[in-house]
Design a protein around this motif. Structure first.
Motif, PDB file in Angstrom:
ATOM      1  N   HIS A  38       0.827  -1.196   0.000  1.00  0.00           N
ATOM      2  CA  HIS A  38       0.000   0.000   0.000  1.00  0.00           C
ATOM      3  C   HIS A  38       0.865   1.251   0.000  1.00  0.00           C
ATOM      4  O   HIS A  38       2.075   1.197   0.128  1.00  0.00           O
ATOM      5  CB  HIS A  38      -0.988  -0.030   1.161  1.00  0.00           C
ATOM      6  CG  HIS A  38      -0.383   0.113   2.518  1.00  0.00           C
ATOM      7  ND1 HIS A  38       0.308  -0.884   3.139  1.00  0.00           N
ATOM      8  CD2 HIS A  38      -0.385   1.159   3.373  1.00  0.00           C
ATOM      9  CE1 HIS A  38       0.704  -0.463   4.328  1.00  0.00           C
ATOM     10  NE2 HIS A  38       0.301   0.763   4.492  1.00  0.00           N
ATOM     11  N   ASP A  39       0.212   2.374  -0.170  1.00  0.00           N
ATOM     12  CA  ASP A  39       0.921   3.636  -0.348  1.00  0.00           C
ATOM     13  C   ASP A  39       1.141   4.361   0.974  1.00  0.00           C
ATOM     14  O   ASP A  39       0.300   4.337   1.864  1.00  0.00           O
ATOM     15  CB  ASP A  39       0.119   4.566  -1.256  1.00  0.00           C
ATOM     16  CG  ASP A  39      -0.042   4.027  -2.663  1.00  0.00           C
ATOM     17  OD1 ASP A  39       0.752   3.167  -3.053  1.00  0.00           O
ATOM     18  OD2 ASP A  39      -0.961   4.473  -3.353  1.00  0.00           O
ATOM     19  N   GLY A  49       3.100  10.727  -2.742  1.00  0.00           N
ATOM     20  CA  GLY A  49       3.227   9.575  -1.865  1.00  0.00           C
ATOM     21  C   GLY A  49       4.237   8.591  -2.444  1.00  0.00           C
ATOM     22  O   GLY A  49       4.947   8.907  -3.394  1.00  0.00           O
ATOM     23  N   TRP A  50       4.315   7.404  -1.892  1.00  0.00           N
ATOM     24  CA  TRP A  50       5.207   6.360  -2.380  1.00  0.00           C
ATOM     25  C   TRP A  50       4.691   5.025  -1.878  1.00  0.00           C
ATOM     26  O   TRP A  50       3.855   4.968  -0.994  1.00  0.00           O
ATOM     27  CB  TRP A  50       6.662   6.600  -1.975  1.00  0.00           C
ATOM     28  CG  TRP A  50       6.892   6.816  -0.510  1.00  0.00           C
ATOM     29  CD1 TRP A  50       6.694   7.963   0.204  1.00  0.00           C
ATOM     30  CD2 TRP A  50       7.358   5.849   0.442  1.00  0.00           C
ATOM     31  NE1 TRP A  50       7.005   7.787   1.526  1.00  0.00           N
ATOM     32  CE2 TRP A  50       7.417   6.493   1.697  1.00  0.00           C
ATOM     33  CE3 TRP A  50       7.738   4.522   0.367  1.00  0.00           C
ATOM     34  CZ2 TRP A  50       7.840   5.842   2.857  1.00  0.00           C
ATOM     35  CZ3 TRP A  50       8.158   3.880   1.520  1.00  0.00           C
ATOM     36  CH2 TRP A  50       8.208   4.543   2.735  1.00  0.00           C
ATOM     37  N   LYS A  51       5.160   3.955  -2.478  1.00  0.00           N
ATOM     38  CA  LYS A  51       4.700   2.612  -2.119  1.00  0.00           C
ATOM     39  C   LYS A  51       5.676   1.952  -1.155  1.00  0.00           C
ATOM     40  O   LYS A  51       6.877   1.955  -1.379  1.00  0.00           O
ATOM     41  CB  LYS A  51       4.560   1.736  -3.364  1.00  0.00           C
ATOM     42  CG  LYS A  51       3.418   2.158  -4.258  1.00  0.00           C
ATOM     43  CD  LYS A  51       3.106   1.066  -5.254  1.00  0.00           C
ATOM     44  CE  LYS A  51       1.975   1.450  -6.162  1.00  0.00           C
ATOM     45  NZ  LYS A  51       0.747   1.805  -5.504  1.00  0.00           N
TER      46      LYS A  51
END
Length: 125
Positions: A38-39, A49-51
């Motif tokens: 999930h992020d 954002g990022w994973k």
């Protein structure tokens, strides 16, 4: 109904159940989405954002934590909520892409609260 017809009908039922079961399993595996991490929430440093890497997270194990919940000691990072110490050289320590602390921990079972990954800001932050 003759005995021969009755026996052949009984033989068809298990085969039909087997075929239905195989079809159902195949359909579920095709229709199920792939497991993905999930992020992380967007921040000023990472507005998109990022994973979280899949190795660190099972879709609910990771979250951003305030800097006050992690302290640095000579022996490593201390998770204040659990008292766990994660050595600076531990492979679970990762660089945080957004400069914030993120803690990934088991949520249930015997390892509940144990760190899977700890994302820490690089020294330049």
């Amino acid at each position: 109904m003759s005995a021969a017809t009755s026996r052949s009908a009984q033989a068809v039922r298990p085969a039909g159940r087997l075929l239905f079961s195989l079809f159902a399993v195949g359909a579920i595996s095709v229709l199920a989405p792939p497991a993905i991490a999930h992020d992380a929430q967007p921040t000023a440093a990472m507005p998109q954002g990022w994973k979280y890497p899949f190795a660190c997270c099972a879709n609910f194990d990771c979250k951003e934590v305030p800097q006050s919940s992690i302290s640095e000691r000579p022996e490593g990072y201390v998770i204040k909520g659990t008292g766990e110490v994660v050595a600076y050289s531990d492979k679970r320590i990762k660089n945080s892409p957004d400069g914030e602390y993120h803690w990934c921990a088991h949520q249930a079972g015997l390892d509940a609260g144990k760190t899977i990954c700890l994302f820490v800001p690089p020294p330049s932050y």
